[in-house]
Design a protein around this motif. Structure first.
Motif, mmCIF file in Angstrom:
data_model
loop_
_atom_site.group_PDB
_atom_site.id
_atom_site.type_symbol
_atom_site.label_atom_id
_atom_site.label_comp_id
_atom_site.label_asym_id
_atom_site.label_seq_id
_atom_site.Cartn_x
_atom_site.Cartn_y
_atom_site.Cartn_z
ATOM 1 N N ARG A 75 0.888 -1.507 -0.042
ATOM 2 C CA ARG A 75 0.148 0.223 -0.182
ATOM 3 C C ARG A 75 1.253 1.338 -0.118
ATOM 4 N N PRO A 76 1.636 1.321 0.046
ATOM 5 C CA PRO A 76 2.611 2.442 0.390
ATOM 6 C C PRO A 76 3.057 3.502 -0.653
ATOM 7 N N TYR A 77 3.491 1.842 -1.621
ATOM 8 C CA TYR A 77 4.136 2.000 -2.884
ATOM 9 C C TYR A 77 3.517 2.707 -3.896
ATOM 10 N N VAL A 78 2.251 1.951 -3.901
ATOM 11 C CA VAL A 78 1.414 1.986 -4.729
ATOM 12 C C VAL A 78 0.453 2.773 -5.180
ATOM 13 N N ALA A 79 -0.285 3.214 -6.567
ATOM 14 C CA ALA A 79 -1.682 4.046 -6.830
ATOM 15 C C ALA A 79 -2.716 3.571 -6.704
ATOM 16 N N SER A 80 -2.844 3.419 -5.167
ATOM 17 C CA SER A 80 -3.977 2.859 -5.384
ATOM 18 C C SER A 80 -5.260 3.655 -4.479
ATOM 19 N N SER A 81 -6.895 3.148 -4.114
ATOM 20 C CA SER A 81 -7.544 3.909 -3.430
ATOM 21 C C SER A 81 -6.954 5.502 -2.570
#
Ligand code: SAH
Length: 471
Positions: A82-88
């Protein structure tokens, strides 16, 4: 996680006005899951890039997690991508940091906010469930040139193969607001996870950000399904609302109940079709529109109810149909302002007609199957070569689906007057040919419930004049 947005529109540093963030400084924002920073790696007259850097706090996201009651905490909650990718998280950041731009508001440059400009977005790590093919199916129909570089799962173990992470560049000539809303909706769709519990208010977000383009996106159903985390009830409601008409529909109380209507009634296919056509016309930005083969005016009524359409012309070969349309639309009793927006005229689509030129868009709804195949070629030239509106929406039955209509004997067409009904492959072959010959792009959309084997009952093609090949 880094998102950059670059423009070469000049003066390029007007991007600062559109984003409401000063190119000369760096600003930071506290969000519930970490921090967002906005800065400009480059800002000149010729080229300007804005960067949104997300610094997601891995412990914070667990602490602030809103979820359905009873969901336990596992190691995965602490150790994940989660900290490293484009997500919600990125979508939430877009909404909080670029909220006005997302709504298309700019105090200093209101006109520029409404103008398509060259834009390029780059996402350093975008998880794509469904791979590059799905990534392309999401962005290409919206007019993006997509570049994607995949990343191996682990460089030291090439045998493990590719990961689902891509560095992605999206280029288009579009409004900033469109780029932002596309990213807002489609990043979580690609990622296919959400960091918050999805409830009914997500429908409102989806409709407010997707309303203009989602209803006519070829991957509409999958986007909606994934966006709403596969909650069937929510998905159904969102799709119904995407396709429904804004104004209340008068119930058709028709004595003249044709076979076609009877066959299609159970699923109110007609309403879905009209809703989808309206969405395509609205999405094209058209103001002056033609409804060719308008029949008794079902589409005309919807067009009249939407003030975005300033000039509406209905044409049909049948005088009787036009008389009925005039009655049903109560044209004689319309206030003058309304009355001036609409005209009906008799004419045939197989003859060149100068009255059809210089319109923004044309709808040809359930009409081509009434033309004799040898006349189809004349119709093609009349509309695509001579009238040549920027957008053309064509619908026709998908004959494969007829197997699903219980009341229709095998091999029978849906209506006595249909000269043919096409399979999906036949329709595409025809439409691809036209697009190629006349310089249009074409996208396809199923309308009505999709059967895994037979497709949907109605097929739709949306043609748009390719830039540079105007009349
Ligand atoms: N678009 C309407 C009507 C579809 S029925 C709707 O969706 O409700 C097909 C219509 O096409 C009929 O009204 C018929 O009169 C008209 N039509 C058939 N051949 C035509 C032609 N050559 N030129 C113009 N209209 C034609």
């Amino acid at each position: 996680m880094l998102l950059t947005i670059t423009t070469t529109y000049q003066p390029a540093d007007d991007l600062g006005y559109l984003l409401h963030k000063n190119p000369d400084s760096c600003s930071s924002f506290n969000l519930s899951f970490g921090q967002a920073h906005v800065f400009y790696p480059e800002a000149s007259d010729a080229r300007c890039t804005a960067a949104l850097l997300l610094d997601v706090d891995p412990v914070g996201i667990v602490r602030n997690r809103k979820g359905p009651p009873g969901e336990g905490r596992s190691l995965f909650q602490y150790v994940n991508d989660r900290p490293y990718v484009a997500s919600s998280f990125m979508s939430v950041a877009l909404a909080q940091v670029f909220g006005s731009a997302l709504k298309g508001r700019s105090r200093e440059r209101p006109e520029l906010a409404e103008t398509p400009i060259p834009l390029r977005a780059k996402l350093s790590a975008l998880p794509c469930r469904g791979g590059e093919a799905f990534l392309r199916r999401l962005f290409e129909p919206l007019g993006y040139h997509v570049t994607a570089a995949g990343h191996p799962l682990d460089e030291t173990f090439p045998d493990w193969g590719e990961s689902r992470y891509y560095t992605v560049e999206l280029e288009a000539h579009t409004r900033l607001k469109d780029l932002l809303t596309h990213l807002y909706v489609l990043i979580p769709v690609l990622d296919d996870e959400k960091h918050y519990w999805v409830g009914k208010d997500e429908i409102e977000k989806l409709l407010s950000f997707g309303g203009e383009w989602l209803a006519v996106h070829p991957e509409r159903d999958r986007i909606t399904q994934r966006y709403l985390r596969y909650q069937r009830r929510l998905t159904r409601e969102a799709l119904d609302r995407l396709l429904e008409d804004a104004p209340e529909l008068e119930r058709e109380e028709e004595a003249r109940d044709t076979e076609e209507e009877a066959v299609e009634r159970r699923i109110s296919l007609n309403e879905q079709r009209m809703g989808t056509v309206m969405a395509a016309l609205r999405g094209s930005g058209a103001k002056r529109v033609l409804d060719l083969g308008c029949g008794e005016g079902q589409l005309l009524r919807r067009l009249l109810d939407d003030r975005a359409f300033t000039e509406i012309v209905g044409m049909d070969v049948s005088y009787r149909a036009l008389e009925r349309a005039k009655e049903k639309l109560k044209l004689d009793r319309l206030p003058e302002m309304q009355r001036e927006r609409i005209r009906l005229m008799q004419g045939s689509l197989i003859y060149r007609d100068d009255r059809l030129s210089s319109f923004d868009a044309a709808a040809v709804v359930e009409v081509i199957e009434h033309l004799d195949p040898p006349r189809l070629a004349s119709f093609e030239r009349v509309l695509f070569e001579f009238a040549r509106p920027g957008t053309i929406v064509v619908t026709t039955p998908n004959v494969e689906y007829n197997a699903n209509f219980e009341s229709l004997p095998a091999g029978r067409l849906r209506h006595r007057d249909h000269r043919f009904e096409w399979t999906r492959a036949e329709f595409r072959a025809w439409a691809d040919g036209i697009a190629e010959r006349f310089g249009y792009g074409v996208t396809y959309l199923p309308v009505g419930p999709e059967d895994p084997q037979h497709g949907s009952p109605t097929q739709m093609g949306i043609f748009s004049l390719s830039p540079g090949s105007a009349a």
